[in-house]
Motif scaffolding. Sequence first.
Motif, mmCIF file in Angstrom:
data_model
loop_
_atom_site.group_PDB
_atom_site.id
_atom_site.type_symbol
_atom_site.label_atom_id
_atom_site.label_comp_id
_atom_site.label_asym_id
_atom_site.label_seq_id
_atom_site.Cartn_x
_atom_site.Cartn_y
_atom_site.Cartn_z
ATOM 1 N N LYS A 28 0.823 -1.205 0.000
ATOM 2 C CA LYS A 28 0.000 0.000 0.000
ATOM 3 C C LYS A 28 0.863 1.264 0.000
ATOM 4 N N ASN A 29 1.866 1.307 0.869
ATOM 5 C CA ASN A 29 2.727 2.485 0.935
ATOM 6 C C ASN A 29 3.549 2.660 -0.335
ATOM 7 N N ARG A 30 4.021 1.556 -0.889
ATOM 8 C CA ARG A 30 4.813 1.642 -2.117
ATOM 9 C C ARG A 30 3.950 2.084 -3.294
ATOM 10 N N MET A 31 2.705 1.589 -3.342
ATOM 11 C CA MET A 31 1.811 1.985 -4.426
ATOM 12 C C MET A 31 1.446 3.465 -4.306
ATOM 13 N N MET A 32 1.198 3.932 -3.096
ATOM 14 C CA MET A 32 0.895 5.345 -2.896
ATOM 15 C C MET A 32 2.037 6.213 -3.424
ATOM 16 N N ASN A 33 3.265 5.867 -3.059
ATOM 17 C CA ASN A 33 4.417 6.647 -3.524
ATOM 18 C C ASN A 33 4.579 6.568 -5.033
ATOM 19 N N PHE A 34 4.293 5.405 -5.593
ATOM 20 C CA PHE A 34 4.417 5.221 -7.036
ATOM 21 C C PHE A 34 3.434 6.130 -7.780
ATOM 22 N N ILE A 35 2.176 6.159 -7.323
ATOM 23 C CA ILE A 35 1.147 6.967 -7.991
ATOM 24 C C ILE A 35 1.445 8.458 -7.836
ATOM 25 N N ILE A 36 1.832 8.873 -6.639
ATOM 26 C CA ILE A 36 2.140 10.290 -6.422
ATOM 27 C C ILE A 36 3.300 10.731 -7.305
ATOM 28 N N ALA A 37 4.310 9.854 -7.447
ATOM 29 C CA ALA A 37 5.459 10.193 -8.290
ATOM 30 C C ALA A 37 5.052 10.341 -9.758
ATOM 31 N N LYS A 38 4.033 9.590 -10.165
ATOM 32 C CA LYS A 38 3.541 9.697 -11.541
ATOM 33 C C LYS A 38 2.830 11.027 -11.758
ATOM 34 N N ASN A 39 1.884 11.323 -10.851
ATOM 35 C CA ASN A 39 1.078 12.522 -10.999
ATOM 36 C C ASN A 39 0.228 12.671 -9.729
ATOM 37 N N TYR A 40 0.406 13.763 -9.022
ATOM 38 C CA TYR A 40 -0.329 13.929 -7.764
ATOM 39 C C TYR A 40 -1.841 13.969 -7.986
ATOM 40 N N ASP A 41 -2.264 14.449 -9.151
ATOM 41 C CA ASP A 41 -3.694 14.474 -9.444
ATOM 42 C C ASP A 41 -4.280 13.063 -9.473
ATOM 43 N N LEU A 42 -3.473 12.094 -9.876
ATOM 44 C CA LEU A 42 -3.948 10.703 -9.884
ATOM 45 C C LEU A 42 -4.205 10.219 -8.458
ATOM 46 N N ALA A 76 -9.093 6.793 -15.204
ATOM 47 C CA ALA A 76 -8.676 5.646 -16.021
ATOM 48 C C ALA A 76 -7.190 5.346 -15.820
ATOM 49 N N LYS A 77 -6.371 6.389 -15.730
ATOM 50 C CA LYS A 77 -4.935 6.192 -15.527
ATOM 51 C C LYS A 77 -4.665 5.573 -14.154
ATOM 52 N N ALA A 78 -5.339 6.100 -13.130
ATOM 53 C CA ALA A 78 -5.134 5.570 -11.781
ATOM 54 C C ALA A 78 -5.617 4.123 -11.682
ATOM 55 N N LYS A 79 -6.764 3.828 -12.281
ATOM 56 C CA LYS A 79 -7.275 2.455 -12.308
ATOM 57 C C LYS A 79 -6.276 1.526 -12.973
ATOM 58 N N ASN A 80 -5.725 1.964 -14.086
ATOM 59 C CA ASN A 80 -4.791 1.122 -14.838
ATOM 60 C C ASN A 80 -3.543 0.810 -14.019
ATOM 61 N N ILE A 81 -3.037 1.816 -13.300
ATOM 62 C CA ILE A 81 -1.861 1.584 -12.454
ATOM 63 C C ILE A 81 -2.181 0.553 -11.376
ATOM 64 N N LEU A 82 -3.323 0.719 -10.714
ATOM 65 C CA LEU A 82 -3.695 -0.220 -9.650
ATOM 66 C C LEU A 82 -3.888 -1.630 -10.191
ATOM 67 N N ILE A 83 -4.600 -1.745 -11.295
ATOM 68 C CA ILE A 83 -4.877 -3.062 -11.870
ATOM 69 C C ILE A 83 -3.592 -3.756 -12.302
ATOM 70 N N CYS A 84 -2.653 -2.978 -12.877
ATOM 71 C CA CYS A 84 -1.381 -3.573 -13.316
ATOM 72 C C CYS A 84 -0.536 -4.051 -12.136
ATOM 73 N N GLY A 85 -0.872 -3.592 -10.918
ATOM 74 C CA GLY A 85 -0.127 -4.023 -9.744
ATOM 75 C C GLY A 85 -0.789 -5.142 -8.971
ATOM 76 N N LEU A 86 -1.820 -5.764 -9.555
ATOM 77 C CA LEU A 86 -2.554 -6.813 -8.838
ATOM 78 C C LEU A 86 -2.419 -8.166 -9.518
ATOM 79 N N GLY A 87 -2.307 -9.226 -8.695
ATOM 80 C CA GLY A 87 -2.337 -10.580 -9.208
ATOM 81 C C GLY A 87 -3.760 -11.005 -9.536
ATOM 82 N N PRO A 88 -3.934 -12.186 -10.136
ATOM 83 C CA PRO A 88 -5.267 -12.641 -10.572
ATOM 84 C C PRO A 88 -6.309 -12.675 -9.470
#
Length: 213
Positions: A28-42, A76-88
């Motif tokens: 969770k913490n790593r994903m939060m940092n990853f998304i913020i680094a991409k774009n804070y609006d996301l 859509a961008k934020a959803k895509n990032i989250l989905i790409c970070g999830l297993g089946p």
Amino acid sequence: MAAPPIFQEGASLTRPPFFNGKYYGWWKNRMMNFIIAKNYDLWNVVMDGPIIPTKLGPKGRLELTPENKIALQNNAKAKNILICGLGPDEYNRISSCSTAKEIWDTLQTAHAGMSQMKKCKIDYLNRKYELFRMKDGETIQEMHSRFTSIINEMNSLGESLPSGKAVRKFFSVLPNSWESKVEAITEACDLDSEEENMELTTRMFQEMLSKGR
């Protein structure tokens, strides 16, 4: 917040951290940092959801303002990032979510809530184990069954006790009439030994229980 002992997936500036159902707080913490680094609006979209009209007129999406379109695109961008970070298995959990916020909240409820419930259950069982005593009018067999049930529940939650420790605990709460039997078992077996001697200890004890000696 425990981190996995070894990880390979997600160790990238371009690939989202990967979540396979374990170590949720770490992910969770790593994903939060990853998304913020991409774009804070996301990240704002993940936390607050896209602010768009809930009902559209006859022209549908043609009525969306430029601001609405940007909000939808960020979702859509934020959803895509989250989905790409999830297993089946985790994807199946959130597949019906329409916004990034719904995905995030669903994962939070499933894993943070589950972890807290699990911790409370383990704490409860540990108290039962520490305070375990023979009840009035209870037979040795009934007492043994109740004790085994506590140990099995703890094991099912990943809170395993060394076999020797569990046996000693049970021996310590047996009535005084069992003192000679306990001494016989402890002299015959090494309670701290590995599987073979522990299996022998268990067989001897269960045989005494069955015979009511």
